[in-house]
Design a protein around this motif. Sequence first.
Motif, PDB file in Angstrom:
ATOM      1  N   TYR A  49      12.381  -2.418  17.552  1.00  0.00           N
ATOM      2  CA  TYR A  49      11.182  -1.681  17.161  1.00  0.00           C
ATOM      3  C   TYR A  49      11.424  -0.882  15.890  1.00  0.00           C
ATOM      4  N   SER A  50      10.412  -0.789  15.052  1.00  0.00           N
ATOM      5  CA  SER A  50      10.377   0.173  13.954  1.00  0.00           C
ATOM      6  C   SER A  50       8.926   0.417  13.574  1.00  0.00           C
ATOM      7  N   CYS A  51       8.675   1.614  13.114  1.00  0.00           N
ATOM      8  CA  CYS A  51       7.359   1.950  12.546  1.00  0.00           C
ATOM      9  C   CYS A  51       7.603   2.581  11.188  1.00  0.00           C
ATOM     10  N   THR A  52       7.098   1.966  10.162  1.00  0.00           N
ATOM     11  CA  THR A  52       7.249   2.493   8.811  1.00  0.00           C
ATOM     12  C   THR A  52       5.958   3.186   8.405  1.00  0.00           C
ATOM     13  N   HIS A  53       6.043   4.502   8.291  1.00  0.00           N
ATOM     14  CA  HIS A  53       4.936   5.274   7.731  1.00  0.00           C
ATOM     15  C   HIS A  53       5.211   5.439   6.238  1.00  0.00           C
ATOM     16  N   ASN A  54       4.350   4.866   5.434  1.00  0.00           N
ATOM     17  CA  ASN A  54       4.498   4.893   3.987  1.00  0.00           C
ATOM     18  C   ASN A  54       3.374   5.727   3.381  1.00  0.00           C
ATOM     19  N   ILE A  55       3.537   6.105   2.133  1.00  0.00           N
ATOM     20  CA  ILE A  55       2.486   6.836   1.439  1.00  0.00           C
ATOM     21  C   ILE A  55       1.158   6.085   1.519  1.00  0.00           C
ATOM     22  N   SER A  56       1.214   4.739   1.557  1.00  0.00           N
ATOM     23  CA  SER A  56      -0.010   3.940   1.448  1.00  0.00           C
ATOM     24  C   SER A  56      -0.345   3.106   2.676  1.00  0.00           C
ATOM     25  N   PHE A 105      -3.770  -0.547   6.548  1.00  0.00           N
ATOM     26  CA  PHE A 105      -4.000   0.218   5.329  1.00  0.00           C
ATOM     27  C   PHE A 105      -5.493   0.409   5.136  1.00  0.00           C
ATOM     28  N   VAL A 106      -5.842   1.367   4.293  1.00  0.00           N
ATOM     29  CA  VAL A 106      -7.239   1.641   3.941  1.00  0.00           C
ATOM     30  C   VAL A 106      -7.430   1.240   2.484  1.00  0.00           C
ATOM     31  N   PRO A 107      -8.330   0.296   2.203  1.00  0.00           N
ATOM     32  CA  PRO A 107      -8.551  -0.117   0.811  1.00  0.00           C
ATOM     33  C   PRO A 107      -9.009   1.048  -0.062  1.00  0.00           C
ATOM     34  N   GLN A 108      -8.826   0.888  -1.353  1.00  0.00           N
ATOM     35  CA  GLN A 108      -9.191   1.947  -2.286  1.00  0.00           C
ATOM     36  C   GLN A 108     -10.681   2.271  -2.224  1.00  0.00           C
ATOM     37  N   LYS A 109     -11.508   1.260  -1.958  1.00  0.00           N
ATOM     38  CA  LYS A 109     -12.939   1.449  -1.827  1.00  0.00           C
ATOM     39  C   LYS A 109     -13.399   0.864  -0.490  1.00  0.00           C
ATOM     40  N   GLY A 110     -14.408   1.495   0.105  1.00  0.00           N
ATOM     41  CA  GLY A 110     -14.967   0.947   1.336  1.00  0.00           C
ATOM     42  C   GLY A 110     -14.745   1.847   2.527  1.00  0.00           C
ATOM     43  N   LEU A 111     -15.563   1.653   3.560  1.00  0.00           N
ATOM     44  CA  LEU A 111     -15.508   2.490   4.753  1.00  0.00           C
ATOM     45  C   LEU A 111     -14.936   1.693   5.919  1.00  0.00           C
ATOM     46  N   VAL A 124      -6.765  -9.900   0.763  1.00  0.00           N
ATOM     47  CA  VAL A 124      -6.188  -8.844   1.592  1.00  0.00           C
ATOM     48  C   VAL A 124      -4.972  -8.252   0.897  1.00  0.00           C
ATOM     49  N   GLN A 125      -4.064  -9.119   0.444  1.00  0.00           N
ATOM     50  CA  GLN A 125      -2.868  -8.632  -0.231  1.00  0.00           C
ATOM     51  C   GLN A 125      -3.220  -7.975  -1.565  1.00  0.00           C
ATOM     52  N   GLN A 126      -4.209  -8.490  -2.250  1.00  0.00           N
ATOM     53  CA  GLN A 126      -4.633  -7.885  -3.510  1.00  0.00           C
ATOM     54  C   GLN A 126      -5.145  -6.464  -3.282  1.00  0.00           C
ATOM     55  N   GLU A 127      -5.953  -6.297  -2.222  1.00  0.00           N
ATOM     56  CA  GLU A 127      -6.475  -4.977  -1.911  1.00  0.00           C
ATOM     57  C   GLU A 127      -5.360  -4.037  -1.453  1.00  0.00           C
ATOM     58  N   PHE A 128      -4.399  -4.590  -0.720  1.00  0.00           N
ATOM     59  CA  PHE A 128      -3.251  -3.788  -0.284  1.00  0.00           C
ATOM     60  C   PHE A 128      -2.481  -3.270  -1.495  1.00  0.00           C
ATOM     61  N   GLU A 129      -2.200  -4.138  -2.434  1.00  0.00           N
ATOM     62  CA  GLU A 129      -1.451  -3.738  -3.625  1.00  0.00           C
ATOM     63  C   GLU A 129      -2.248  -2.764  -4.491  1.00  0.00           C
ATOM     64  N   LYS A 130      -3.551  -2.974  -4.563  1.00  0.00           N
ATOM     65  CA  LYS A 130      -4.399  -2.063  -5.348  1.00  0.00           C
ATOM     66  C   LYS A 130      -4.401  -0.666  -4.730  1.00  0.00           C
ATOM     67  N   ALA A 131      -4.523  -0.607  -3.407  1.00  0.00           N
ATOM     68  CA  ALA A 131      -4.528   0.686  -2.727  1.00  0.00           C
ATOM     69  C   ALA A 131      -3.183   1.386  -2.883  1.00  0.00           C
ATOM     70  N   ALA A 132      -2.096   0.616  -2.744  1.00  0.00           N
ATOM     71  CA  ALA A 132      -0.760   1.202  -2.894  1.00  0.00           C
ATOM     72  C   ALA A 132      -0.574   1.764  -4.298  1.00  0.00           C
ATOM     73  N   ALA A 133      -0.980   0.998  -5.302  1.00  0.00           N
ATOM     74  CA  ALA A 133      -0.833   1.448  -6.686  1.00  0.00           C
ATOM     75  C   ALA A 133      -1.621   2.732  -6.927  1.00  0.00           C
TER      76      ALA A 133
END
Length: 779
Positions: free
Chosen positions: A101-108, A126-132, A305-314
């Motif tokens: 087991y592991s849980c990684t809590h990251n900034i994003s 993750f929560v995308p940069q835009k959207g509810l 999905v991955q594009q939105e993940f990377e955008k939100a992280a950035a």
Amino acid sequence: MKTSVEMLENTDLYQFTDEGNSCQILDPATPRHWYNYLWNEDRYCAQISQTGHGRSYFLSEKADMCMINQNDARYVYLRDDESGSCWNIGKGPLNAEVENYSCTHNISYSEIRSEKDEIEGSWRIFVPQKGLYEMWTVTLCNKGEQERNLSMFSAVSFSLEGFSYPRYYEMYRCMNTGFQSELNGIYCDSAHPFAPHEYYHGFLASTEPVYAYDGDLTKFCGSLSTLTMPDASACALFQRPDVVVQGRDCTNSEAALFILGGVLQHKIQLQPGEKKEIHVLFGISQSCEKAIEVVEQYGSNPEKVQQEFEKAAAYNYEKISSLSIKTPDEKINHIMNNWVKKQADFCIVGKKGVRDNLQIAVGLLNYRQEKAEEEIIECLRHQFRDGHAVLTWYPYDDTRYSDQPFWIIWAVCELIKETGNLALLEKKTAWQDGGEATVLEHVKAAVDRLIADKGENGLVKIFFADWNDALNVTDDEEAESVMLSHQFCLALRELKNLMEYAGDHTYAQFLEEEYKKMKCSINQAAWNGNWYARALSRKGDIGTKDSKGSKIYLNAQTWAVLADVADDEKLPELLRSVDEMERDFGFPLNDPPYQIYDAHVGRMSGMLPGLFENGGVYCHATGFKILMDCKVGRASKALQTLKKIMPDSEKNPSSRSGAEPYVFTNCYSTHPGYYGKSYQSWTTGTSVWCLMGIYEGIMGVKRDYEGLKIVPCFPAEWENAEMTRHFRGADYHIVIQNPQHVENGKGSLFVDGKPCLESVLPDFRDGKMHEVEVKISQQ
């Protein structure tokens, strides 16, 4: 009672990774839930525990809440359809044992991983940069040598509560769930007549084909797995849902009125070594059609999905990247580089109060200047024309707390220091009770309010309470707050400097005279021989040697120093008195705690001794003490105090406190039955006061009207440290060298290789990075 540090066991619960930007939790059985918060500027927020559950909510621009799920229900279940074995990737709530087991809590993001019966699973949220809405990605891999047939169940409850309405208009009376094929998921519709905005509709959908579903949680959890609530509503319990543990499939149920939720079942066949991903979206929408549009953009383009993940992280990194630090202490680096800034950012999302948000906004001025300015102006909108302000605007509370005007004056002064933009003082801003005025008129109204609120001793009245919500001198309407009077002295001097900078010398002189009168009144009426009283009252002063119960209050001392109220004669006695209050893990708010309830003091004395405001180590107040130490040149004391209240501190590790090891908490208990434990983390002003303590106090990088000022209060323990800071359109890389290990020594300043005779850096505003070197030597 085992309270000593030596009796604690060392536990390997976590480790920092990714240069401190991630905290990897290694055991799901943390002392309490360790949360991450993920949100975007559209004000959608998801709380994620180390098992994956938590609340998701939306807060509109007008602070109208929509709590999307009930009882924090957000779960993913896995089941081997042949053996019947079932589990959760994060172990709970089924509590079936998992491996690795592991849980990684990251900034994003947050990502939970584990293995069970040769199935490796991960669940990323993750929560995308835009959207509810939030995005879940569940990845399953067959590490065995046999084909596996699995069922995956994504399950949530629906609440859609969080706003005021007349009695008997509960939201559940207006809701129903149904499966929408175009959505490929469950849509929870509502038609509440008093809903304050149009987003009270929830959905749970997938980008992969859904095998079966349930919109009625009774069908999924079982009729015996519900807890009946008042008025016949109920909430499902998810510990052992019948469909999962009995090897059945979802029933394709839909529901109205009772225990509404969304459960999506996927059938997954995995060959040996094969890996599959399932994407799930959970959130709210204006309508089913709008929700369908959200899901379709991912279903037609899986890479999005991955594009939105990377955008939100950035974005999440970029918005806090302008401020960074590197010290000899790795824990300080891990916490202060990104986690404390994320925590301060979250306080803006999680709190809606004038006092709270102004403190947070001033901390944000160090790295998110535009957001801080926006928040300060927002707080001014909740000030009344007579100068006082609401306590909170969500939930709305206009109880008369006395200290709101101080925070308004202080925050506006700090904003002008940061921006250098005097034109902001002429910006028109609304009043809470109608009409509008300039920012400067708001500030002057706050000054007038505090002057008008003076009592018979010349100090400012406390009314229901000041900064300390729990100090309620309700039996004396004329009681005066010493802490607030100190703060008013600070505000008068700060505003005087601003007015001189703006060229209004007449008003500056008026403020100086008011400062002198207030300082004189405090020293005549509130000095107790060794420390300052906390409040003055005809029915008995509070926080003196002669007071019943508690004798000394921390805040009345720290703010006396911050405001230059304590003179050279009083200062040594005051500091000695503060030092005597020290505990293993910080400084109590008051000492000793009240042993019995005292109506003269109010709520704080009604708590158990050592809990919260009644003698607990209130970390927020200890943050004030860090800056007090820096002001008087006690650099090592400031550092030691900071380290005492740091997450997972040496004297109070997270294994005892229970608090997350990556964010600050509001207080630690000194009560033997709860010794060292924390109550609440994340939403606390401790974060920004410790941020200011390290960056502005110890490193000494402070905003000023003329530019960025460098006046370190550097500890002898450190030989060097460095930081970056964005200020007025330029960036500064600041390196402090202390080769002789001098305590609070004198700094020689060099900018881009050239000596700088002043402590204020040139105000470049050129979009470039400038190298600043501070060489510390003996005074």
